[in-house]
Design a protein around this motif. Structure first.
Motif, PDB file in Angstrom:
ATOM      1  N   ASP A   1       0.815  -1.225   0.000  1.00  0.00           N
ATOM      2  CA  ASP A   1       0.000   0.000   0.000  1.00  0.00           C
ATOM      3  C   ASP A   1       0.842   1.266   0.000  1.00  0.00           C
ATOM      4  N   GLY A   2       2.173   1.117   0.030  1.00  0.00           N
ATOM      5  CA  GLY A   2       3.067   2.267  -0.073  1.00  0.00           C
ATOM      6  C   GLY A   2       3.266   3.055   1.201  1.00  0.00           C
ATOM      7  N   ARG A   3       2.652   2.622   2.308  1.00  0.00           N
ATOM      8  CA  ARG A   3       2.725   3.436   3.520  1.00  0.00           C
ATOM      9  C   ARG A   3       3.865   3.034   4.465  1.00  0.00           C
ATOM     10  N   ILE A   4       4.441   1.855   4.266  1.00  0.00           N
ATOM     11  CA  ILE A   4       5.567   1.409   5.089  1.00  0.00           C
ATOM     12  C   ILE A   4       6.802   1.338   4.193  1.00  0.00           C
ATOM     13  N   VAL A   5       7.836   2.077   4.563  1.00  0.00           N
ATOM     14  CA  VAL A   5       9.023   2.197   3.716  1.00  0.00           C
ATOM     15  C   VAL A   5      10.264   1.957   4.559  1.00  0.00           C
ATOM     16  N   GLY A   6      11.193   1.186   4.002  1.00  0.00           N
ATOM     17  CA  GLY A   6      12.472   0.984   4.661  1.00  0.00           C
ATOM     18  C   GLY A   6      13.609   1.191   3.685  1.00  0.00           C
ATOM     19  N   SER A   7      14.740   1.740   4.188  1.00  0.00           N
ATOM     20  CA  SER A   7      15.895   1.986   3.327  1.00  0.00           C
ATOM     21  C   SER A   7      17.160   2.013   4.170  1.00  0.00           C
ATOM     22  N   TYR A   8      18.276   1.610   3.564  1.00  0.00           N
ATOM     23  CA  TYR A   8      19.574   1.727   4.224  1.00  0.00           C
ATOM     24  C   TYR A   8      20.221   3.086   3.970  1.00  0.00           C
ATOM     25  N   LEU A   9      19.566   3.952   3.227  1.00  0.00           N
ATOM     26  CA  LEU A   9      20.177   5.199   2.778  1.00  0.00           C
ATOM     27  C   LEU A   9      20.077   6.291   3.847  1.00  0.00           C
ATOM     28  N   HIS A  10      21.220   6.639   4.425  1.00  0.00           N
ATOM     29  CA  HIS A  10      21.297   7.782   5.337  1.00  0.00           C
ATOM     30  C   HIS A  10      21.500   9.071   4.540  1.00  0.00           C
ATOM     31  N   GLY A  11      21.102  10.186   5.139  1.00  0.00           N
ATOM     32  CA  GLY A  11      21.383  11.495   4.552  1.00  0.00           C
ATOM     33  C   GLY A  11      20.482  11.884   3.415  1.00  0.00           C
ATOM     34  N   MET A  12      19.410  11.115   3.181  1.00  0.00           N
ATOM     35  CA  MET A  12      18.549  11.400   2.028  1.00  0.00           C
ATOM     36  C   MET A  12      17.909  12.781   2.102  1.00  0.00           C
ATOM     37  N   PHE A  13      17.579  13.248   3.313  1.00  0.00           N
ATOM     38  CA  PHE A  13      16.859  14.513   3.424  1.00  0.00           C
ATOM     39  C   PHE A  13      17.759  15.734   3.287  1.00  0.00           C
ATOM     40  N   THR A  14      19.077  15.531   3.288  1.00  0.00           N
ATOM     41  CA  THR A  14      19.966  16.669   3.008  1.00  0.00           C
ATOM     42  C   THR A  14      19.931  17.029   1.529  1.00  0.00           C
ATOM     43  N   ASP A  15      19.455  16.112   0.700  1.00  0.00           N
ATOM     44  CA  ASP A  15      19.291  16.384  -0.731  1.00  0.00           C
ATOM     45  C   ASP A  15      18.023  17.218  -0.916  1.00  0.00           C
ATOM     46  N   ASP A  16      18.181  18.473  -1.283  1.00  0.00           N
ATOM     47  CA  ASP A  16      17.065  19.427  -1.285  1.00  0.00           C
ATOM     48  C   ASP A  16      15.941  19.013  -2.232  1.00  0.00           C
ATOM     49  N   ALA A  17      16.297  18.550  -3.439  1.00  0.00           N
ATOM     50  CA  ALA A  17      15.267  18.172  -4.409  1.00  0.00           C
ATOM     51  C   ALA A  17      14.475  16.974  -3.911  1.00  0.00           C
ATOM     52  N   PHE A  18      15.175  15.995  -3.341  1.00  0.00           N
ATOM     53  CA  PHE A  18      14.469  14.827  -2.823  1.00  0.00           C
ATOM     54  C   PHE A  18      13.565  15.214  -1.658  1.00  0.00           C
ATOM     55  N   ARG A  19      14.071  16.047  -0.753  1.00  0.00           N
ATOM     56  CA  ARG A  19      13.268  16.444   0.408  1.00  0.00           C
ATOM     57  C   ARG A  19      11.990  17.158  -0.034  1.00  0.00           C
ATOM     58  N   ARG A  20      12.115  18.032  -1.034  1.00  0.00           N
ATOM     59  CA  ARG A  20      10.939  18.731  -1.540  1.00  0.00           C
ATOM     60  C   ARG A  20       9.918  17.741  -2.104  1.00  0.00           C
ATOM     61  N   ALA A  21      10.416  16.781  -2.887  1.00  0.00           N
ATOM     62  CA  ALA A  21       9.498  15.808  -3.494  1.00  0.00           C
ATOM     63  C   ALA A  21       8.868  14.905  -2.436  1.00  0.00           C
ATOM     64  N   TYR A  22       9.656  14.514  -1.452  1.00  0.00           N
ATOM     65  CA  TYR A  22       9.137  13.639  -0.395  1.00  0.00           C
ATOM     66  C   TYR A  22       8.030  14.343   0.380  1.00  0.00           C
ATOM     67  N   LEU A  23       8.266  15.594   0.759  1.00  0.00           N
ATOM     68  CA  LEU A  23       7.251  16.345   1.505  1.00  0.00           C
ATOM     69  C   LEU A  23       6.019  16.622   0.651  1.00  0.00           C
ATOM     70  N   ALA A  24       6.233  16.854  -0.640  1.00  0.00           N
ATOM     71  CA  ALA A  24       5.106  17.098  -1.538  1.00  0.00           C
ATOM     72  C   ALA A  24       4.174  15.896  -1.578  1.00  0.00           C
ATOM     73  N   GLY A  25       4.746  14.699  -1.385  1.00  0.00           N
ATOM     74  CA  GLY A  25       3.917  13.497  -1.342  1.00  0.00           C
ATOM     75  C   GLY A  25       2.955  13.491  -0.177  1.00  0.00           C
ATOM     76  N   PHE A  26       3.231  14.310   0.843  1.00  0.00           N
ATOM     77  CA  PHE A  26       2.321  14.459   1.993  1.00  0.00           C
ATOM     78  C   PHE A  26       1.512  15.757   1.901  1.00  0.00           C
ATOM     79  N   GLY A  27       1.609  16.413   0.751  1.00  0.00           N
ATOM     80  CA  GLY A  27       0.881  17.669   0.577  1.00  0.00           C
ATOM     81  C   GLY A  27       1.524  18.847   1.264  1.00  0.00           C
ATOM     82  N   VAL A  28       2.815  18.758   1.555  1.00  0.00           N
ATOM     83  CA  VAL A  28       3.531  19.826   2.245  1.00  0.00           C
ATOM     84  C   VAL A  28       4.493  20.502   1.279  1.00  0.00           C
ATOM     85  N   GLN A  29       4.440  21.824   1.218  1.00  0.00           N
ATOM     86  CA  GLN A  29       5.363  22.570   0.369  1.00  0.00           C
ATOM     87  C   GLN A  29       6.617  22.911   1.165  1.00  0.00           C
ATOM     88  N   SER A  30       7.771  22.493   0.662  1.00  0.00           N
ATOM     89  CA  SER A  30       9.037  22.793   1.322  1.00  0.00           C
ATOM     90  C   SER A  30       9.303  24.286   1.285  1.00  0.00           C
TER      91      SER A  30
END
Length: 481
Positions: free
Chosen positions: A418-447
């Motif tokens: 259902d896409g609601r449970i996510v796991g990853s070994y990747l640290h530091g993903m949110f320091t990437d500005d473009a990814f953080r913006r897209a991730y938050l946009a998925g929750f309806g939040v504008q960075s």
């Protein structure tokens, strides 16, 4: 080639920040400068360009110097796995896991590695700024010491002693340290400074003069509290903000007992549209949480038991039933699976621990440790994202057929159907500005659209300006030899 060392009259007096500020000041004055910490104890580690790991604080200090982090900058890193034992990392590589009482036997060998790394840095740079650990006043630990005066004496590095006035008792800290030090160690102290003063610094003039008279040390100034310190990556879990102050997306992070690489949270904490909080022991997962993050852990099996002891396993099931989302990073990802298998006892006694069961995967602990900086392709968004991996264990299972990211031709992580449970070994993903913006946009939040890296750089410059304005930095740097 020159060096100077900052030690503290107690723990958490701001040594890491002071060294970062001095590094930026020296770099702005045209010096080739590098940070150095002989021995660090932290589960917040950074992956270096030479394929090892060092304390996160030394990586930040390297950034302040304008150089790449290197394992020589923190040759001994202790990563606590239990209350009585730590993994020992030497020049970037794990060599053993030892109990505290057995660590002393390793120190003579470790001092050789410490001096080897220090001398390599001195040969490459104009100035090396050294950070101590804990306090030299812990004279019961002086025998075999490699972190404070043991190193300073062996390497002939002058010491500036920093005190934290915000906690109170700073006069006693300074005078008491002078009283308990052996004459050989006391002779290494070239002066002192006072950190974290709130209010008018002139109100401490009498206390400052008293320290000078009682110790015979020269004072290099009183540094007012630096309010933007929270914008820099924290090294100590005690410095994690309990609530970010943002409004909007309700993000809750589980405050694990062996939480690791928790600076993953920093970029989210600085987003105005994110209300981030870190749960402490005994606090339930709030019913209004939108996203629960299970962060990295130095002891996945131990923290699984900790999660259950807090009742967070039950809270997570309720959170998911309400339609909430869960993100597990590294050790948190391993916990989300069906079980964690540890046949060699790499995290204690050999055995298998039942996971949280939110992803159909299982993890097998393996002795080989993955330490690498990566550029990955985030599968759901198609965006490239920079990060790093630092973990033991391999995770496999049906949900891995829906990977979080691709690193070359290798899949990383898993996503529930259902896409609601996510796991990853990747640290530091949110320091990437473009990814953080897209991730938050998925929750309806504008960075807010700010660059996290730019915020850190700007804060380091502000810290350097702050220290230059209130401390006798010229006099302090002139002490280096």
């Amino acid at each position: 080639m020159r060096a100077i060392m900052v030690q503290g009259a107690g723990s958490n007096v701001g040594k890491s920040m002071l060294v970062a500020g001095l590094c930026r000041i020296a770099a702005r004055r045209g010096l080739r400068v590098a940070p150095f910490k002989p021995q660090n104890m932290s589960n917040n580690a950074a992956v270096t360009s030479d394929g090892g790991e060092i304390g996160r604080a030394q990586a930040l200090q390297a950034l302040a110097c304008g150089v790449q982090p290197h394992t020589d900058m923190n040759p001994v890193l202790l990563k606590p796995e239990t209350d009585v034992g730590s993994q020992v990392v030497v020049q970037g590589k794990r060599i053993a896991t030892v109990k505290a009482r057995d660590y002393a036997a390793l120190k003579p060998r470790l001092l050789e590695s410490v001096l080897e790394s220090f001398n390599r840095l001195k040969a490459q740079y104009d100035l090396v700024i050294v950070e101590g650990a804990g306090s030299p006043a812990e004279v019961n630990l002086r025998k075999g010491d490699i972190a404070n005066m043991g190193f300073a004496v062996a390497a002939d590095v002058p010491v500036i002693l920093a005190g934290d006035i915000d906690r109170g008792g700073v006069i006693a800290q300074m005078v008491g340290t002078r009283t308990v030090l052996a004459s050989e160690d006391e002779a290494m102290i070239a002066g002192f400074l006072i950190n974290k003063f709130r209010g008018d610094p002139s109100l401490f003039d009498d206390g400052y003069a008293m320290i000078e008279v009682q110790t015979g040390w020269h004072g290099f100034g009183v540094l007012p509290y630096f309010p933007d310190a929270s914008k820099l990556p924290a090294e100590d879990a005690l410095d994690l903000p309990k609530r970010s102050g943002g409004k909007g997306l309700r993000v809750v992070c589980l405050g694990l007992s062996r939480i690791a690489n928790f600076d993953d949270l920093d970029p989210l904490a600085q987003e105005e549209g994110v209300d981030l909080s870190v749960l402490l022991a005994g606090e339930p997962i709030p019913g209004d949480a939108d996203l629960v993050i299970i962060p990295g852990s130095k002891s996945t099996r131990g923290d699984l038991a900790y999660v259950r002891a807090q009742g967070w396993d039950i809270d997570l099931l309720a959170h998911v039933r309400r339609g909430g989302h869960v993100l597990g990073i590294c050790g948190g990802y391993q916990m989300l699976g069906q079980e964690v298998i540890d046949p060699e006892g790499l995290e204690g006694t050999a055995g298998t621990e039942k996971g949280l069961g939110l992803l159909d995967v299982q993890t097998r602990m393996t002795a080989d440790k993955r330490l690498t900086q990566v550029r990955a392709l985030h599968v759901p968004s198609g965006l490239e994202v920079d990060g790093y991996e630092i973990h033991i264990g391999r995770t496999e299972g049906p949900d891995c057929a829906r990977p979080f990211a691709m690193i070359g031709d290798q899949a990383d992580g898993a996503i529930s159907a259902d896409g609601r449970i996510v796991g990853s070994y990747l640290h530091g993903m949110f320091t990437d500005d473009a990814f953080r913006r897209a991730y938050l946009a998925g929750f309806g939040v504008q960075s807010a659209g700010q660059s996290y890296g730019a915020v850190v750089e700007e804060t380091l410059d502000k810290l350097a300006d702050h220290m230059d304005a209130y401390l006798d930095v010229d006099g302090l740097l002139a002490l280096a030899r």
